[in-house]
Design an enzyme around this catalytic site. Sequence first.
Site, PDB file in Angstrom:
ATOM      1  N   HIS A 186     -17.546 -41.685  26.212  1.00  0.00           N
ATOM      2  CA  HIS A 186     -17.228 -42.523  24.645  1.00  0.00           C
ATOM      3  C   HIS A 186     -16.345 -42.736  24.752  1.00  0.00           C
ATOM      4  O   HIS A 186     -14.423 -42.110  24.704  1.00  0.00           O
ATOM      5  CB  HIS A 186     -17.900 -40.827  23.812  1.00  0.00           C
ATOM      6  CG  HIS A 186     -16.883 -40.288  22.994  1.00  0.00           C
ATOM      7  ND1 HIS A 186     -15.735 -40.153  22.003  1.00  0.00           N
ATOM      8  CD2 HIS A 186     -17.103 -38.701  23.223  1.00  0.00           C
ATOM      9  CE1 HIS A 186     -15.383 -39.304  22.531  1.00  0.00           C
ATOM     10  NE2 HIS A 186     -16.430 -38.202  22.906  1.00  0.00           N
ATOM     11  N   CYS A 201     -15.875 -34.082  26.443  1.00  0.00           N
ATOM     12  CA  CYS A 201     -16.093 -34.609  26.361  1.00  0.00           C
ATOM     13  C   CYS A 201     -15.007 -35.430  27.723  1.00  0.00           C
ATOM     14  O   CYS A 201     -14.241 -35.694  27.169  1.00  0.00           O
ATOM     15  CB  CYS A 201     -16.106 -35.624  24.950  1.00  0.00           C
ATOM     16  SG  CYS A 201     -17.725 -35.639  24.336  1.00  0.00           S
TER      17      CYS A 201
END
Length: 231
Positions: A186, A201
């Site tokens: 992301h 992440c």
Amino acid sequence: MGDIGRRGAVALTITALLTPLTLALGTAPAQAASCTTSTGPYQKQVEKFLGRTVDGKQSAGDCEAIKAFQTKHGITPNAGYAGAVTWGVMDLMNKQKAVGKNPNKAGKCPTNKGRIACVNLTLQLSWIQDGAKLVYGPVPVRTGRDGDETRTGLKKIYWRNIDHVSSIYHVPMPYAQFFDGGQAFHSAGVSMWNPPGSRGCVNMTKTDAKKYWSLLKKGDDVFVYGRKPGT
């Protein structure tokens, strides 16, 4: 001089004495923003990276250049000291640059899966390939910090949400593509070299996250390998 006059003179004298003391304690903005004069253990390496005169001695110009680099990438404290964290970031940048356009030279990311997103934790790089053909990248990424490492292995994108907001950390995760539990590609609004790293992440710039969004789909493979420096 009357009592009132004497009291006023004493007050002015006390104020005059306290003013330099206040400045000495560092409450003045200029004092708080001062550069360190100390020569760091990686002074020569940092000077070379920044294109400074390589003499191994801290100068005012060296400090300002180091401090600007630290501020840009969120390295704290940003006092212009050529320490291990600052040099570690620069050394990683050098290694990333040396990869060029052949990120899978060692053949560690599978070439028999068709389209696949590869993540090299050691070099903090990611790219997309079709078989052995490079499709996009490599691009710098910011993966999980010590204790929140991005998990390694072969995975698949199982959910995509272009406007996702983390339910745990309550922060935006634009162009999120989840591949392992709560771990996803992301966009993130910080430098990709900002230490210590993400919460697991694979952070990317907005440009790269948008490109990954356009090139990948649900069910595509993701392969994560290596080990992030400092974990």
